[in-house]
Design an enzyme around this catalytic site. Structure first.
Site, PDB file in Angstrom:
ATOM      1  N   HIS A  56      21.514  11.027 -43.114  1.00 15.68           N
ATOM      2  CA  HIS A  56      21.590  11.515 -41.742  1.00 15.68           C
ATOM      3  C   HIS A  56      22.263  12.890 -41.701  1.00 15.68           C
ATOM      4  O   HIS A  56      23.068  13.220 -42.576  1.00 15.68           O
ATOM      5  CB  HIS A  56      22.441  10.560 -40.874  1.00 15.68           C
ATOM      6  N   CYS A  60      29.336   6.176 -38.274  1.00 14.46           N
ATOM      7  CA  CYS A  60      28.317   5.127 -38.039  1.00 14.46           C
ATOM      8  C   CYS A  60      28.879   3.903 -37.342  1.00 14.46           C
ATOM      9  O   CYS A  60      28.136   3.164 -36.696  1.00 14.46           O
ATOM     10  CB  CYS A  60      27.733   4.644 -39.364  1.00 14.46           C
TER      11      CYS A  60
HETATM   12  C1  CIR Z   1      21.075   2.597 -43.018  1.00 12.59           C
HETATM   13  O1  CIR Z   1      20.515   2.980 -44.051  1.00 12.59           O
HETATM   14  O2  CIR Z   1      20.522   2.674 -41.913  1.00 12.59           O
HETATM   15  C2  CIR Z   1      22.453   1.992 -43.129  1.00 12.59           C
HETATM   16  N1  CIR Z   1      22.564   1.273 -44.345  1.00 12.59           N
HETATM   17  C3  CIR Z   1      23.516   3.075 -43.035  1.00 12.59           C
HETATM   18  C4  CIR Z   1      23.535   3.758 -41.701  1.00 12.59           C
HETATM   19  C5  CIR Z   1      24.580   4.807 -41.610  1.00 12.59           C
HETATM   20  N2  CIR Z   1      24.609   5.360 -40.299  1.00 12.59           N
HETATM   21  C6  CIR Z   1      24.984   6.596 -40.008  1.00 12.59           C
HETATM   22  O3  CIR Z   1      25.186   7.410 -40.890  1.00 12.59           O
HETATM   23  N3  CIR Z   1      25.029   6.941 -38.727  1.00 12.59           N
END
Ligand code: CIR
Length: 260
Positions: free
Chosen positions: A168, A255
């Site tokens: 991201h 996140c």
């Molecule tokens: C994913 O791959 O969607 C999750 N394992 C990690 C999400 C992390 N979110 C973020 O950076 N906002």
């Protein structure tokens, strides 16, 4: 005047579910230890609360392993919230579970209807604009739909590119105050932060770039001593939280909450 990009009275988080051990990850970093993750999550929530904010902890959602990463489900602005449309198919159903919690806090809740996709992790809100990095999860149609939704509220959206192989946009940057951004060099090199003061994550500590400014604190992952020292040198009140378990499935400090 309130700095809506880092002064918050509320946050929403979600307790990790047992299924978090099956969360998405670009590479195999091992299986997260749920017991440790729960301890870290509690520490994170307590740190948000220490600033005086009202923090909601939603119940675990076993059918969605990545649902602890609530940031990807919505964008929270002072005037409205926008439900996202995640690019990861296994995460799309999480969003409807966030809708009620947001409707309880906001009069206006919009949603990205598609066909595009956009995840909250690709959106950095600053004092003057909303930066969105296109990525494997966020596409041009998703960004265009967001632009249309926020235009009537006077927000300008700048369309950028998340570096290749970076999950991201905010994996690589965070807002530290109204005009300062913490960024990896690989992201800032694109020139996307022109006009901002940029502090670079020291070599080898790129994974510390995903931090959050939440009221008086900069909350960052523990284990990055050079970044912590750099931020303290610049007078930020730094709090470090163990992130070893979320990091195994590509998650970090931003996140874990929606902040508004
Ligand atoms: C994913 O791959 O969607 C999750 N394992 C990690 C999400 C992390 N979110 C973020 O950076 N906002």
């Amino acid at each position: 005047m309130i700095n809506a990009c880092f002064e918050f009275s509320r946050a929403i988080t979600r307790q990790p579910a047992d299924s978090v051990v099956n969360g998405l990850s670009a590479e195999d970093h091992g299986t997260p230890d749920l017991a440790q993750m729960l301890i870290d999550h509690e520490h994170y929530v307590a740190t948000l609360k220490e600033t005086g904010a009202d923090v909601t902890v939603l119940p675990p959602l076993a059918e969605f392993p990545d649902s602890v990463f609530v940031e990807d489900d919505a964008l929270c602005l002072p005037d409205c919230a926008i439900l996202m449309r995640p690019g990861a198919p296994t995460r799309q159903g999480e969003v409807m579970h966030m809708a009620d919690a947001l409707r309880a806090c906001y009069d206006k809740v919009f949603e990205i209807a598609g066909p595009g996709h956009i995840e909250g992790g690709d959106i950095l809100m600053t004092a003057k604009e909303i930066l969105v990095g296109k990525s494997a999860r966020t596409d041009a149609d998703g960004v265009s739909e967001l632009k249309e939704i926020v235009k009537p509220f006077g927000y300008s959206v700048r369309d950028l590119q998340t570096p290749p192989d970076v999950l991201h946009f905010k994996t690589d940057c965070s807002l530290l105050d109204a005009s300062t951004i913490l960024s990896t060099e690989r992201l800032a090199r694109s020139g996307c932060f022109e006009g901002y003061r940029v502090l670079y994550t020291p070599d080898g500590e790129e994974a510390a770039a995903n931090a959050i400014r939440f009221n008086q604190f900069v909350i960052m992952a523990a284990g990055f001593p050079k970044t912590a020292a750099l931020l303290r040198e610049h007078q930020y009140d730094v709090r470090e939280i163990n992130n070893t378990e979320c990091a195994k499935i590509d998650g970090g400090m931003s996140c874990l909450s929606l902040r508004f």
